[in-house]
Write an enzyme that holds these catalytic residues in place. Sequence first.
Site: not given
Ligand code: DGL
Length: 289
Positions: A12, A43, A74-75, A185-186
């Site tokens: 992630d 991300y 990570c989504n 989002c995780t």
């Molecule tokens: N936890 C990640 C997700 O599920 C990344 C979120 C991020 O870094 O913005 O999208």
Amino acid sequence: MEQSHAPIGIYDSGVGGLTVWLALKRLVKQDLIYYADTAHVPYGEKAREQILFYSHTIISFLKQHKVRAVVAACNTSSALALPTLRLTAGVPLFGVIEPAVREGIAATKNKRIGLMATVGTVDSGSYQRRFHRHAPDVQLFAQKCPKLVPLVEAGKTAGPEVEAALQQYLEPLLKADIDTLILGCTHYPFLLEPIRRIAGKEIAIIDPAHQTAQDVFKWLKENGYADSGNPQDIFWASGNPHKFQAKASFFVGRQIGPVHHHKLDEEKPGAIQSFLLELAPVWRGENDQ
Ligand code: DGL
């Protein structure tokens, strides 16, 4: 390392994937290698090319550690990178979006589902396409929540800033009369308490971590992989490993570590461009398959 003892890789941008790591730990007795790309968190608002490159580099690194499978916890990476990287990775890749969609479809009664996710995940249309394909009668209301990952990464899971951001993001979803809410989002399950309070107890809240862990568990069983007698946990971070260790220990509720450092090297001139050129035969710029 023998295949029977090969670990499972998880990655992630930061602490969010620990929600999946925790679910996996409850279900599978395997060595786990967790990679946090803390040098590049968040991300959520980065270009697709960057997410593709980071995800590819992390998966390659995990493959050097002889993982038998990788979980993109990570989504944003599942939405923007996995469909393409599944064609090139050479190792089974599990994402978090398919399990979330399956669970959402099973949970909704009024066919109105809310999605909270990063800008990248919502704009990719990945959830929208999957619902359209598997349950065209479902109406999906997608809410971009750019303030939440920086808050969680700063260790803020309660207080006025968190309340205000959640009120702002949940209000349009509640007005839309959703009966199911996907935490897309995780990082967001770490905000479950205030989300539950604002959303009310009538709404089914989906944390994709559990179904993702079930998918991995099922795959391990189907492939006859035995449990590891004494499962090991290994952590890597592309940013400051001590900071990640402290933060991760806080979120997991116990001391974890040590955390090793790995520099994820996009600074090499032209690294992203040459990666995209290598990818060109399989990637035609589409968002999803
Ligand atoms: N936890 C990640 C997700 O599920 C990344 C979120 C991020 O870094 O913005 O999208």
